[in-house]
Design a protein around this motif. Structure first.
Motif, PDB file in Angstrom:
ATOM      1  N   GLU A   1     116.022  27.488  -0.326  1.00 15.52           N
ATOM      2  CA  GLU A   1     117.212  27.835  -1.097  1.00 15.52           C
ATOM      3  C   GLU A   1     117.066  27.226  -2.480  1.00 15.52           C
ATOM      4  OE1 GLU A   1     122.018  26.875  -1.118  1.00 15.52           O
ATOM      5  OE2 GLU A   1     120.659  25.825   0.203  1.00 15.52           O
ATOM      6  N   SER A   2     116.791  28.042  -3.485  1.00 11.22           N
ATOM      7  CA  SER A   2     116.600  27.548  -4.847  1.00 11.22           C
ATOM      8  C   SER A   2     117.826  26.747  -5.280  1.00 11.22           C
ATOM      9  CB  SER A   2     116.380  28.736  -5.782  1.00 11.22           C
ATOM     10  OG  SER A   2     116.177  28.289  -7.091  1.00 11.22           O
ATOM     11  N   PRO A   3     117.640  25.644  -5.986  1.00  9.28           N
ATOM     12  CA  PRO A   3     116.395  25.088  -6.516  1.00  9.28           C
ATOM     13  C   PRO A   3     115.792  24.001  -5.623  1.00  9.28           C
ATOM     14  CG  PRO A   3     118.227  23.943  -7.515  1.00  9.28           C
ATOM     15  CD  PRO A   3     118.814  24.922  -6.527  1.00  9.28           C
ATOM     16  N   ASN A   4     116.107  24.016  -4.354  1.00  7.83           N
ATOM     17  CA  ASN A   4     115.628  22.967  -3.459  1.00  7.83           C
ATOM     18  C   ASN A   4     114.208  23.273  -3.016  1.00  7.83           C
ATOM     19  OD1 ASN A   4     118.172  21.501  -3.380  1.00  7.83           O
ATOM     20  ND2 ASN A   4     118.950  23.267  -2.271  1.00  7.83           N
TER      21      ASN A   4
ATOM     22  N   TYR B   1     118.999  24.981   7.211  1.00 11.22           N
ATOM     23  CA  TYR B   1     118.453  23.699   7.650  1.00 11.22           C
ATOM     24  C   TYR B   1     118.132  22.915   6.378  1.00 11.22           C
ATOM     25  CZ  TYR B   1     117.734  26.055  12.127  1.00 11.22           C
ATOM     26  OH  TYR B   1     117.910  26.742  13.299  1.00 11.22           O
ATOM     27  N   SER B   2     118.488  21.635   6.355  1.00 12.50           N
ATOM     28  CA  SER B   2     118.286  20.860   5.138  1.00 12.50           C
ATOM     29  C   SER B   2     117.844  19.449   5.495  1.00 12.50           C
ATOM     30  CB  SER B   2     119.572  20.802   4.312  1.00 12.50           C
ATOM     31  OG  SER B   2     119.356  20.146   3.085  1.00 12.50           O
ATOM     32  N   LEU B   3     116.693  19.028   4.946  1.00 11.28           N
ATOM     33  CA  LEU B   3     116.133  17.708   5.217  1.00 11.28           C
ATOM     34  C   LEU B   3     115.957  16.931   3.922  1.00 11.28           C
ATOM     35  CD1 LEU B   3     113.358  18.588   7.831  1.00 11.28           C
ATOM     36  CD2 LEU B   3     115.351  17.133   8.243  1.00 11.28           C
TER      37      LEU B   3
ATOM     38  N   TYR C   1     120.282  30.741   4.928  1.00 11.30           N
ATOM     39  CA  TYR C   1     121.304  30.605   5.972  1.00 11.30           C
ATOM     40  C   TYR C   1     121.024  31.586   7.104  1.00 11.30           C
ATOM     41  CZ  TYR C   1     123.751  28.547   1.943  1.00 11.30           C
ATOM     42  OH  TYR C   1     124.100  27.812   0.840  1.00 11.30           O
ATOM     43  N   ALA C   2     119.957  31.322   7.845  1.00  8.70           N
ATOM     44  CA  ALA C   2     119.588  32.221   8.949  1.00  8.70           C
ATOM     45  C   ALA C   2     118.707  31.469   9.929  1.00  8.70           C
ATOM     46  CB  ALA C   2     118.860  33.455   8.412  1.00  8.70           C
ATOM     47  N   ASP C   3     118.661  31.964  11.161  1.00  6.20           N
ATOM     48  CA  ASP C   3     117.751  31.442  12.193  1.00  6.20           C
ATOM     49  C   ASP C   3     116.681  32.484  12.479  1.00  6.20           C
ATOM     50  OD1 ASP C   3     119.070  28.950  12.822  1.00  6.20           O
ATOM     51  OD2 ASP C   3     120.665  30.133  13.761  1.00  6.20           O
ATOM     52  N   PRO C   4     115.462  32.053  12.835  1.00 12.44           N
ATOM     53  CA  PRO C   4     114.945  30.685  12.851  1.00 12.44           C
ATOM     54  C   PRO C   4     114.395  30.291  11.483  1.00 12.44           C
ATOM     55  CG  PRO C   4     113.297  32.174  13.728  1.00 12.44           C
ATOM     56  CD  PRO C   4     114.498  33.029  13.393  1.00 12.44           C
TER      57      PRO C   4
ATOM     58  N   THR D   1     118.433  27.058  16.132  1.00 15.24           N
ATOM     59  CA  THR D   1     119.893  27.163  16.040  1.00 15.24           C
ATOM     60  C   THR D   1     120.406  26.151  15.033  1.00 15.24           C
ATOM     61  OG1 THR D   1     120.054  27.810  18.370  1.00 15.24           O
ATOM     62  CG2 THR D   1     122.087  27.117  17.286  1.00 15.24           C
ATOM     63  N   ARG D   2     121.107  26.642  14.011  1.00 11.65           N
ATOM     64  CA  ARG D   2     121.668  25.748  13.003  1.00 11.65           C
ATOM     65  C   ARG D   2     122.906  25.024  13.532  1.00 11.65           C
ATOM     66  NH1 ARG D   2     123.249  30.001   9.144  1.00 11.65           N
ATOM     67  NH2 ARG D   2     122.850  31.327  10.959  1.00 11.65           N
ATOM     68  N   GLY D   3     123.143  23.839  12.999  1.00 13.93           N
ATOM     69  CA  GLY D   3     124.330  23.088  13.403  1.00 13.93           C
ATOM     70  C   GLY D   3     125.548  23.418  12.566  1.00 13.93           C
TER      71      GLY D   3
END
Length: 293
Positions: free
Chosen positions: A182-185, A284-286, A203-206, A277-279
């Motif tokens: 997800e820009s700019p990440n 997903y963001s780390l 914003y989608a799985d997987p 599966t997203r929470g």
């Protein structure tokens, strides 16, 4: 009567001596590095004016292993530590310490451990010039890098341990591949050692993120430092070629925060977090994706 009294006194004295010796043996403290038997590298990896991220590496240059450590220093400026990872912070005014957590208490002779933190400040962000390690002065302090500029030799690499395995975060500044971003990440922000930057997916799985360690290692711990958007169901997978993957950990009850995964018997050159599966409604963001041998 007098002789018996003397005998009892001698026996009592011997018993007291044995008791004292036993107490001394029980309370012997863990091994500590001698004065000067350590070196510290202080590197500011990101400074946004008013705040900064710092990585600190400690090398035990003594000839003995250390079981439990505390690094102390005095800030030259008005820095205030916020969050700290891989260590527990204490701060009173300019005096600060970082103490080991459960998984990095042991430092072998010649071994290196690292931790990091974010700090706020006003004005300037000067680096400390003196440190103590378990109360003893570190006499061999590597020159600090207050600007965060890269070393002339490039990115730091994990140092070897006496067993031949590298120490520290193997994923630090290693090549990363992701399913989406997800820009700019940027994907590389998950392995830059900066707790203030992050990778985030669509914003989608997987979705997945994988790191190339550069060589095959036994994998002891995979640490996922989630942002608010975390994975509820995900796997940790390893591979020797980046093509064939072996699941070494799986969960469907992830709750965010920091996940320390310790897969038994795992090894690989490539390590992947594969989320199914997203929470949250986000991706997903780390903040950080770390791997330890």
């Amino acid at each position: 009567m007098i002789q018996r009294t003397r005998t009892r006194a001698c026996l009592a004295g011997a018993a007291a001596a044995v008791t004292a010796l036993a107490a001394a043996l029980v309370t012997t403290p863990p091994a500590r590095a001698a004065a000067g038997a350590c070196s510290v590298t202080w590197q500011v990896t990101n400074d946004w004016g008013g705040g900064a991220t710092t990585n600190v590496s400690i090398t035990n240059t003594s000839g003995a292993a250390v079981n439990g450590w505390t690094l102390g220093w005095v800030f030259p400026g008005n820095q205030v530590i916020g969050d700290m990872w891989n260590a527990t912070k204490t701060q009173s005014g300019a005096n600060a310490t970082a103490t080991n957590v459960s998984y990095n208490a042991g430092v072998p002779a010649g071994g290196t451990i690292s931790f990091g933190f974010n700090a706020s400040y006003a004005g300037s962000n000067p680096a400390p010039t003196a440190f103590t390690f378990n109360g003893a002065a570190c006499g061999d302090t590597a020159p600090p890098n207050p600007t965060g500029s890269p070393s002339p030799t490039g990115s730091p690499s994990p140092g070897p341990s006496p067993t031949g395995l590298p120490t520290g975060n193997l994923a630090l500044n290693r090549p990363v591949t992701v399913s989406s971003t997800e820009s700019p990440n940027d994907a590389g922000q998950a392995v830059d050692g900066n707790g203030g930057t992050r990778w985030s997916s669509l914003y989608a799985d997987p979705q997945w993120i994988q790191v190339d360690l550069g060589a095959t290692y036994p994998i002891n711990t995979v640490r996922l430092r989630w942002e608010a958007a975390y994975g509820r169901a995900y796997q940790i997978q390893t591979s020797t070629d980046g093509t064939t993957w072996t699941p070494v950990f799986s969960t469907t009850t992830g709750d965010g925060g920091t996940d320390d995964v310790t897969p038994a018997g795992a090894s690989g050159r490539y390590v992947r977090m594969s989320g199914t599966t997203r929470g949250t409604a986000w991706g997903y963001s780390l903040y950080e994706f770390e791997v330890y041998a």
